[in-house]
Design an enzyme around this catalytic site. Sequence first.
Site, PDB file in Angstrom:
ATOM      1  CG  LEU A   6      24.817  -9.975   7.006  1.00 43.23           C
ATOM      2  CD1 LEU A   6      24.756  -9.221   5.681  1.00 43.23           C
ATOM      3  CD2 LEU A   6      23.960 -11.244   6.928  1.00 43.23           C
ATOM      4  CB  ALA A   8      22.140  -9.067  10.890  1.00 39.63           C
ATOM      5  CB  SER A   9      26.340 -12.587  11.027  1.00 35.83           C
ATOM      6  OG  SER A   9      27.155 -13.621  11.517  1.00 35.83           O
ATOM      7  CB  ALA A  10      25.513 -13.913  16.604  1.00 37.48           C
TER       8      ALA A  10
END
Length: 210
Positions: A6, A8-10
Amino acid sequence: MDLYYLPASAPCRAVIMTAEALGIQLNKKFLDLFAGAHLKPEYLKLNPQHTVPTLVDNGFAIWESRAIIVYLAEKYGKNDNSLYPQCPKKRALINQRLYFDSGTLYQAFFDAYVLKYLFQKPIDAEKVKKIDSAFEFLNTFLENQTYVAGDALTLADLSLLATVSSYEVAEYDFSKYANVARWYENLKKTAPGWEENWAGCLEYKKLLSK
């Protein structure tokens, strides 16, 4: 190799920056968690914990971003690769910083900002205190150092960079931590894959603003 992720996932972004640094081509597969794609039987066979990121390399599936980036460096990095050197002491320091990221700095981010987004839980003073404490530690690690685990860019820098850049879009002001701010500005200009990392941060910012 496939990376289920994803943007947006760090943790996902840490893997992407590591692959860029190692010159690895990833077949990125967007996993729509909001549509429940991570709970489908075919994904659960790969990763029963149904988290992202998940890497599948020639049938071998591994998840947890810090485990993934160490695997990539060990399998595909050169013997003299500064990202994850052969020296046990240097690796121990890198590992410590990775565990710090996972268990302290990113955990504080998750407890505050991710839970606020997912469950509308307020960010109380105790959560802010834990964030401040984590940044104080990171600031100490960076005293008189350009990088967090020695004299060269390592996996620890890339993992922590993904986390700290998430704090930026969450509008946590870490400018008072001078060593962190200096380190961050340097890596924004020099880290492999920074542009894609920042694009993912902006996606996360959109989620936080909803």
